[in-house]
Design an enzyme around this catalytic site. Structure first.
Site: not given
Ligand code: E4P
Length: 219
Positions: A27, A56, A82-84
């Site tokens: 997402t 996310a 975790i998306k960074v």
């Protein structure tokens, strides 16, 4: 190659999960906005449907706040990834989180050098955006091939997650190059099943079978 679906639409995710071919979900803030749902709530729901990684994305731009946001997001479920963003602060956050055993997807990658940085930061996944790369006059698939070669050269464990996929040709070329994952909008996944000769073949078999007057017992 793993198949992820690139959406926050629960009905679409359920439909894809029901095929048994879905390995994860990605997402981003735009997809969350499009869903009209509460971020935490919809992410939890997605994590309950799919066993694989669910990306996310943090929205802060500085490392300290990214860490705090990541702390909140990773409590949602064990399969949250975790998306960074691919920035200095994003990669600092990546290094810290992966060091603690958290899965991290480094997003918005547009060059092979950026992918090298993501791998050195210990990223679980790097997301090169092929569609947006093509839109701006570059060759998205060439980027994937370059990243594959660099990761092979140094045995990096970071998985190449091809993102911004727009059509089945992107998927085919990703598989030929040996990308690890493709994240696709639901329409692209559905498009992979389609072939005119499959449809015609079914039509012919159904018509010929009807002529036999037989049926296969189902109970
Ligand atoms: C990937 O994780 C991104 O969410 C996505 O693939 C971006 O795709 P777009 O360029 O179609 O917005």
């Amino acid at each position: 190659m793993k198949f992820f679906v690139d959406t926050a639409d629960i009905a679409d995710i359920r439909e894809m999960a029901d095929t048994g071919l879905l390995d994860g979900v990605t997402t981003n803030p735009s997809l969350i906005a499009k869903s009209g749902r509460d971020f935490m709530e919809v992410t939890k729901e997605i994590c309950d449907i799919v066993d694989g990684p669910v990306s996310a994305e943090v929205v802060a731009l500085d490392h300290d706040t990214m860490m705090k946001e990541a702390e909140t997001l990773r409590k949602i479920a064990d399969n949250v990834c975790i998306k960074v963003p691919l920035t200095i602060d994003g990669l600092k956050t990546c290094k810290k989180l992966t060091g603690d055993g958290t899965q991290v997807n480094v997003t918005l990658c547009f060059s092979a050098n950026q992918s090298l940085l993501a791998a050195k930061a210990g990223a679980t996944f790097v997301s090169p955006f092929v569609g947006r790369h093509d839109d701006n006059g570059f060759d998205g698939m060439e980027l994937i091939a370059d990243i594959r070669q660099i990761y092979n050269n140094y045995n990096f464990g970071t998985e190449i997650l091809v993102a911004s996929v727009r059509n089945p040709v992107h998927v085919l070329k990703s598989a030929l190059i040996g990308a690890d994952v493709a994240t696709m909008p639901p329409a692209v996944i559905k498009g992979l099943f389609k072939h005119i000769l499959t449809d015609k073949g079914i039509e012919g078999f159904v018509a010929d079978w009807a002529k036999t007057g037989q049926s296969i017992p189902t109970q």
